[in-house]
Design a protein around this motif. Sequence first.
Motif, PDB file in Angstrom:
ATOM      1  N   GLY A 148      -7.886  -9.532  -1.851  1.00 48.91           N
ATOM      2  CA  GLY A 148      -7.687  -8.803  -2.878  1.00 48.91           C
ATOM      3  C   GLY A 148      -7.594  -7.152  -2.411  1.00 48.91           C
ATOM      4  O   GLY A 148      -7.854  -6.165  -3.308  1.00 48.91           O
ATOM      5  N   LYS A 151       0.715  -1.236  -0.081  1.00 49.39           N
ATOM      6  CA  LYS A 151      -0.052   0.140   0.121  1.00 49.39           C
ATOM      7  C   LYS A 151       0.790   1.317   0.018  1.00 49.39           C
ATOM      8  O   LYS A 151       0.437   2.177  -0.836  1.00 49.39           O
ATOM      9  CB  LYS A 151      -0.873  -0.116   1.145  1.00 49.39           C
ATOM     10  CG  LYS A 151      -2.218  -0.865   1.031  1.00 49.39           C
ATOM     11  CD  LYS A 151      -2.899  -1.027   2.309  1.00 49.39           C
ATOM     12  CE  LYS A 151      -3.909  -1.614   2.428  1.00 49.39           C
ATOM     13  NZ  LYS A 151      -4.712  -1.824   3.829  1.00 49.39           N
ATOM     14  N   ASP A 172      -2.562  -5.062  -4.361  1.00 51.59           N
ATOM     15  CA  ASP A 172      -2.051  -5.776  -5.820  1.00 51.59           C
ATOM     16  C   ASP A 172      -1.093  -6.690  -5.281  1.00 51.59           C
ATOM     17  O   ASP A 172       0.325  -6.610  -5.241  1.00 51.59           O
ATOM     18  CB  ASP A 172      -1.447  -4.438  -6.627  1.00 51.59           C
ATOM     19  CG  ASP A 172      -0.827  -5.407  -7.997  1.00 51.59           C
ATOM     20  OD1 ASP A 172      -1.211  -6.426  -8.344  1.00 51.59           O
ATOM     21  OD2 ASP A 172      -0.127  -4.612  -8.828  1.00 51.59           O
ATOM     22  N   TRP A 173      -1.432  -7.958  -4.944  1.00 48.55           N
ATOM     23  CA  TRP A 173      -0.458  -9.001  -5.003  1.00 48.55           C
ATOM     24  C   TRP A 173       0.549  -9.580  -6.083  1.00 48.55           C
ATOM     25  O   TRP A 173       1.165 -10.181  -5.701  1.00 48.55           O
ATOM     26  CB  TRP A 173      -1.114 -10.162  -4.171  1.00 48.55           C
ATOM     27  CG  TRP A 173      -1.570  -9.675  -2.743  1.00 48.55           C
ATOM     28  CD1 TRP A 173      -2.683  -9.342  -2.475  1.00 48.55           C
ATOM     29  CD2 TRP A 173      -0.820  -9.946  -1.645  1.00 48.55           C
ATOM     30  NE1 TRP A 173      -2.911  -9.142  -1.164  1.00 48.55           N
ATOM     31  CE2 TRP A 173      -1.615  -9.435  -0.490  1.00 48.55           C
ATOM     32  CE3 TRP A 173       0.517 -10.564  -1.352  1.00 48.55           C
ATOM     33  CZ2 TRP A 173      -1.346  -9.620   0.860  1.00 48.55           C
ATOM     34  CZ3 TRP A 173       0.889 -10.418   0.170  1.00 48.55           C
ATOM     35  CH2 TRP A 173       0.062  -9.808   0.969  1.00 48.55           C
ATOM     36  N   SER A 174       0.134  -8.928  -7.284  1.00 46.22           N
ATOM     37  CA  SER A 174       0.908  -9.262  -8.245  1.00 46.22           C
ATOM     38  C   SER A 174       2.396  -8.962  -8.348  1.00 46.22           C
ATOM     39  O   SER A 174       3.380  -9.420  -9.034  1.00 46.22           O
ATOM     40  CB  SER A 174       0.393  -8.784  -9.816  1.00 46.22           C
ATOM     41  OG  SER A 174       0.437  -7.535  -9.742  1.00 46.22           O
ATOM     42  N   ARG A 175       2.681  -7.972  -7.356  1.00 44.23           N
ATOM     43  CA  ARG A 175       4.147  -7.480  -7.277  1.00 44.23           C
ATOM     44  C   ARG A 175       4.721  -8.368  -6.119  1.00 44.23           C
ATOM     45  O   ARG A 175       6.032  -7.945  -5.944  1.00 44.23           O
ATOM     46  CB  ARG A 175       3.984  -6.050  -6.657  1.00 44.23           C
ATOM     47  CG  ARG A 175       3.452  -5.270  -7.780  1.00 44.23           C
ATOM     48  CD  ARG A 175       3.774  -3.785  -7.604  1.00 44.23           C
ATOM     49  NE  ARG A 175       2.430  -3.253  -6.556  1.00 44.23           N
ATOM     50  CZ  ARG A 175       2.836  -2.580  -5.494  1.00 44.23           C
ATOM     51  NH1 ARG A 175       3.971  -2.314  -5.039  1.00 44.23           N
ATOM     52  NH2 ARG A 175       1.767  -2.102  -4.512  1.00 44.23           N
TER      53      ARG A 175
END
Length: 379
Positions: free
Chosen positions: A109, A84, A112-115
């Motif tokens: 969710g 965050k 952004d856990w894609s990072r």
Amino acid sequence: MSAYFSTLSDALKTAGIFQPCLLLDRDRLDSNIALVKDRLDPGLAVRLVDKSLACLPLLAHIGKALGTNHVMTFHPPISEAVLKAFPDADLLYGKPMPVDAARAVLSRGAVDWSRVCWLIDSEERLAEYGALAGELGIGLHIAFEIDVGLHRGGFANPEALSKALSALPARLHCEGVMAYEAHAPLIPGLFGGPAKALAKASAQASAFVACLGADQRRILNIGGSKTALLHHGGMANEVSMGSAFVLPSDFDTPGLDGFQPAAFIATPILKMVEPMLPGPPAVTRLLQAPGRFPRKGCYLYGGKWMAEPVFPEGMKANGLLGLSSNQQFMGLPADATAKPGDYAFLRPTQSEAVLQQFGSIAVFSGGGIVDRWPALPMA
């Protein structure tokens, strides 16, 4: 030493801080950062360890100084806070998470856990994360934990890693490997010493990296605070560092020569006493004669921290009276001049968890307290 801690004491009094606190000397911190810049191999980036620097302004300060957005993370609530706070942060887990823990945060969710790059230490966990990615209909970034001598888990040899790579689930993308060689500084000369152990760990890591495809080498991570600045050449493109920046006492190691302690626990002295053990006074006198029990002492506001006393000079805990998290007794030299209301200082043995115990961190610079940085919560 006395002049330094006298300056810290004056700063705390001026700032109106009269309870236990964590004090960070930002000038010493900046000096340690400068040493990292000077000594870090130019081919290596630094990945900041959030569990050891669990304070967002502290992470931001070091990250800006070093020009890095790489973070090694260990605990989902802290990972979420870092994601965050830093929109460009690149996170690598430093330990494998139970798949249910990953499911919980990915399903929620909130960020952004894609990072985030998840750590895989076994074929079983690889299969679990593959199934999770399929269940949620998403892709996941992973890195493999490899064992280069610490024997704390991970893939034991390159053949095991190659086997795992051949079974890589479709929704998982391998970003690289993470090696940790915290054992190297502890290897005695009889068995080759630290330098040989470090070189061996680096060579072992290179053998693992050889198993990776060209698109699977973004993260080639090795090292920790005690060894990061000793790596030159080898397979790695990044090293992890955290505690070195504030130098708790567990990190007094040759790999960090010249670094200065930058974090202290400061706490008021509540009472000065001529200590007596419960029971007959003769017992106290009997133990004082050979020096097993002090003739002068004090009680601190709080105690039982993971820290060692550094001021007043000669202050030490006493096994006969033990430790207390409320009012801890400390023995003092007979000629000590401390008085109630003075500050005692203790140096943390580790920064992990200790930085988070006081809610906020009092930031000292240029002779005064210049800021209060909120620490991240423990959970």
